[in-house]
Design an enzyme around this catalytic site. Structure first.
Site, PDB file in Angstrom:
ATOM      1  N   CYS A   2       4.798  -3.786  -6.364  1.00 51.24           N
ATOM      2  CA  CYS A   2       5.650  -4.887  -7.061  1.00 51.24           C
ATOM      3  C   CYS A   2       6.778  -5.162  -6.176  1.00 51.24           C
ATOM      4  CB  CYS A   2       6.413  -4.243  -8.201  1.00 51.24           C
ATOM      5  SG  CYS A   2       5.380  -3.494  -9.484  1.00 51.24           S
ATOM      6  N   GLY A  30       3.102  -9.220  -6.055  1.00 47.91           N
ATOM      7  CA  GLY A  30       2.642  -9.073  -7.757  1.00 47.91           C
ATOM      8  C   GLY A  30       2.377 -10.362  -8.446  1.00 47.91           C
ATOM      9  N   ASN A 102       9.868  -0.796  -7.887  1.00 47.45           N
ATOM     10  CA  ASN A 102       8.726  -0.650  -7.274  1.00 47.45           C
ATOM     11  C   ASN A 102       8.064   0.696  -6.864  1.00 47.45           C
ATOM     12  OD1 ASN A 102       8.139  -1.653  -3.922  1.00 47.45           O
ATOM     13  ND2 ASN A 102       6.586  -1.417  -5.637  1.00 47.45           N
ATOM     14  N   GLY A 103       7.160   1.022  -7.269  1.00 46.78           N
ATOM     15  CA  GLY A 103       6.732   2.411  -6.925  1.00 46.78           C
ATOM     16  C   GLY A 103       5.661   2.880  -8.086  1.00 46.78           C
ATOM     17  N   TYR A 255      -0.424  -4.091   5.502  1.00 44.63           N
ATOM     18  CA  TYR A 255      -0.931  -5.312   4.881  1.00 44.63           C
ATOM     19  C   TYR A 255       0.511  -6.048   3.893  1.00 44.63           C
ATOM     20  CZ  TYR A 255      -2.932  -7.515   0.871  1.00 44.63           C
ATOM     21  OH  TYR A 255      -3.616  -8.708  -0.109  1.00 44.63           O
TER      22      TYR A 255
HETATM   23  P1  AMP Z   1     -11.512  -4.398   0.116  1.00 43.90           P
HETATM   24  O1  AMP Z   1     -12.018  -6.015  -0.242  1.00 43.90           O
HETATM   25  O2  AMP Z   1     -11.635  -3.542  -1.219  1.00 43.90           O
HETATM   26  O3  AMP Z   1     -12.202  -3.816   1.245  1.00 43.90           O
HETATM   27  O4  AMP Z   1      -9.793  -4.665   0.579  1.00 43.90           O
HETATM   28  C1  AMP Z   1      -9.734  -5.190   1.620  1.00 43.90           C
HETATM   29  C2  AMP Z   1      -9.114  -6.370   1.681  1.00 43.90           C
HETATM   30  O5  AMP Z   1      -8.006  -6.628   0.600  1.00 43.90           O
HETATM   31  C3  AMP Z   1      -8.392  -6.992   3.058  1.00 43.90           C
HETATM   32  O6  AMP Z   1      -8.921  -8.221   3.300  1.00 43.90           O
HETATM   33  C4  AMP Z   1      -6.820  -6.571   2.788  1.00 43.90           C
HETATM   34  O7  AMP Z   1      -6.263  -7.740   3.366  1.00 43.90           O
HETATM   35  C5  AMP Z   1      -6.620  -6.558   1.355  1.00 43.90           C
HETATM   36  N1  AMP Z   1      -6.134  -5.463   0.903  1.00 43.90           N
HETATM   37  C6  AMP Z   1      -6.051  -4.104   1.518  1.00 43.90           C
HETATM   38  N2  AMP Z   1      -5.413  -3.587   0.880  1.00 43.90           N
HETATM   39  C7  AMP Z   1      -4.805  -4.036  -0.162  1.00 43.90           C
HETATM   40  C8  AMP Z   1      -3.711  -3.522  -1.385  1.00 43.90           C
HETATM   41  N3  AMP Z   1      -3.447  -2.391  -1.452  1.00 43.90           N
HETATM   42  N4  AMP Z   1      -3.474  -4.464  -2.282  1.00 43.90           N
HETATM   43  C9  AMP Z   1      -3.965  -5.775  -1.715  1.00 43.90           C
HETATM   44  N5  AMP Z   1      -4.679  -6.197  -1.051  1.00 43.90           N
HETATM   45  C10 AMP Z   1      -5.108  -5.278  -0.217  1.00 43.90           C
END
Ligand code: AMP
Length: 477
Positions: A2, A30, A102-103, A255
């Site tokens: 968040c 978010g 946030n958390g 990220y």
């Molecule tokens: P996935 O598609 O599940 O392998 O997630 C990886 C992709 O989602 C990457 O392209 C990241 O840019 C993005 N991503 C990775 N971790 C997160 C996160 N915790 N929250 C939102 N997006 C994420």
């Protein structure tokens, strides 16, 4: 994850304007719900589901009068993410207190039961911020009715009570009626929260980029276990209440945060560039010779440029992002995630056809994004597809506020590199090294639990069961 903000300005009655615009700046943190609560002589609240621009119209901003207020953008890591669970939360006793955080509170469910059993205190929602609010309000009330009459020392004691009961990661801002703003970080300082100052005003925000807009000077990041109270006259009181080892979440730099933010003095863009250079060096040593490097928008792009520099090959914008589609990972349901990768990204044939392509992303979590992208790139004629993540394999759940709380979430958890490669469908998978990741921060032990399984606050068996039950229940819908 968040995003939170809080502002107090002496000579102002329309703080909601800056609050809402700041939430827009933090929208990437978010997209499920948002809200603002302000105070003039009484509280004014508006919250709901959706994006900031969908929730706040001119009439709401005009109604939200006040010289101080707090705001929140949410994506749920607990509960179903309905409108009822949108923040800020509010209680009218003592003083009237609004709260945003946030958390993630790891012992949310057991605290909820404890508050009911021991005090008949009803925690109504499925939002973990409500237990922080109740524990704080109850403690403040106890201290205020005791012998001690100093308000500031009472609020710090109430924060101490929160620390003693609430386990997890939480950066919190409270709006206390007629008194001021209180901000604090959990004892390990896992989630970010910084303070900004300008003539006649003080602000708190998850990311420094908010202050670039609000014209506050970034003063500093709050310390782990530190609480800062700003009264109506902008007098600042700060106390280090319970200091543990500083364990800021490294995923903010990998990220989550905006590249133009500075957290704990470390620029997010610079950190990503460093990770890109390290990845480039590794690929060079592996003797791989792609024709072109393509960064996965948006996070992978700065690193892709650095990889290309190291390999001395061209970098290309071969994947185009539809800017009107919001972050795919943040979509709370799995089915939505899959289809929205294709809606969000489109490959450009002239950059890809008949080439050996190296794709650079920030991370691979479930493998949803990577497998969809590899399929797309192959379908328009790529010769070979190498998929690189500048962070190491994500292998362990996050209990501190990132929505990857169940073991099923991770493609790399119980598979070797070749098995991961096969599922994703690439010719090669390359991950960044743990040591290179650790080297981007000057802290001895940043929280890298999702990469190395080393948790700052050990999750207890009951808490894990409660959390997994909750996430599976809502993810399966
Ligand atoms: P996935 O598609 O599940 O392998 O997630 C990886 C992709 O989602 C990457 O392209 C990241 O840019 C993005 N991503 C990775 N971790 C997160 C996160 N915790 N929250 C939102 N997006 C994420």
């Amino acid at each position: 994850m968040c995003g939170i903000v809080g502002f107090i300005e002496k000579q102002r009655e329309d703080i909601s304007d800056v609050l809402v615009n700041s939430l827009l700046i933090l929208q990437h943190r978010g997209q499920d719900a948002a809200g603002v609560i302000t105070y003039d002589r009484s509280f004014h609240l508006k919250k709901g589901q959706g994006l900031v621009q969908q929730i706040f119209q001119k009439k709401h901003i005009q109604r939200l009068k006040g010289f101080m207020g707090i705001g929140h953008v949410r994506y749920p890591t607990i509960g179903p993410g309905t409108g009822e669970d949108a923040q800020p939360f509010y209680t009218n006793h003592p003083y009237g207190i609004g709260i945003v955080h946030n958390g993630n509170v790891m012992n949310f469910f057991s605290l909820k039961r404890k508050l009911w059993n021991e005090r008949k205190w009803q925690v109504n929602s499925l939002n973990d911020v409500e237990v922080i609010l109740n524990v704080f309000a109850m403690a403040l009330e106890d201290f205020e009715t005791g012998k001690e009459t100093d308000f500031v020392s009472n609020i710090f004691k109430a924060v101490e009570t929160v620390y003693s009961l609430v386990r997890g990661a939480y950066s919190v801002i409270l709006l206390i009626g007629d008194r001021g703003l209180l901000a604090f970080k959990d004892p390990h300082g896992i989630r970010p929260l910084s303070m900004g100052i300008k003539q006649g005003g003080i602000g708190f925000a998850s990311e420094s980029v908010v202050f670039d807009y609000s014209l506050h000077k970034l003063k500093r990041e709050l310390l782990p276990g530190e609480a800062v109270f700003v009264d109506k006259d902008l007098k600042v009181f700060s106390r280090n209440i319970l200091k543990n080892t500083y364990r800021p979440c490294i995923f903010e730099w990998v990220y989550f945060s905006r590249p133009d933010s500075i957290i704990n003095g470390i620029g997010v863009l610079e950190a990503r560039k460093r990770l890109g250079r390290a990845l480039g060096k590794k690929i060079k040593q592996m003797g791989i010779h792609p024709d072109v490097v393509i960064g996965i928008p948006d996070t992978g792009r700065p690193a892709a440029i650095e990889v290309a520099n190291e390999l001395k090959i061209p970098v290309s914008e071969g994947l185009i992002r539809n800017r009107y589609i919001t972050r795919t990972f943040i979509m709370p349901r799995n089915t939505k995630r899959h289809s929205s990768v294709r809606q969000k990204l489109n490959p450009v044939m002239s950059e890809i056809k008949d080439k050996n392509v190296l794709l650079v992303d920030d991370s691979i979590v479930r493998g949803t994004t990577s497998s969809e992208i590899v399929k797309m790139v192959r379908s328009i004629g790529a010769k070979k597809v190498y998929y690189a993540s500048y962070s190491p394999p994500v292998i362990s759940p996050c209990y501190y506020g990132i929505d990857m709380t169940t073991n099923e979430d991770f493609i790399a958890r119980d598979k070797n590199l070749d098995e991961v490669r096969k599922i994703i469908g690439a010719d090669l998978i390359i991950y960044g090294e743990l040591k290179d990741l650790a080297s981007i921060l000057p802290f001895k032990e940043p929280c890298m639990a999702c990469f190395n399984n080393n948790y700052p606050i050990k999750p207890q068996k009951d808490d894990i069961e409660d959390i997994e039950k909750d996430r599976l229940q809502w993810n399966l819908l």
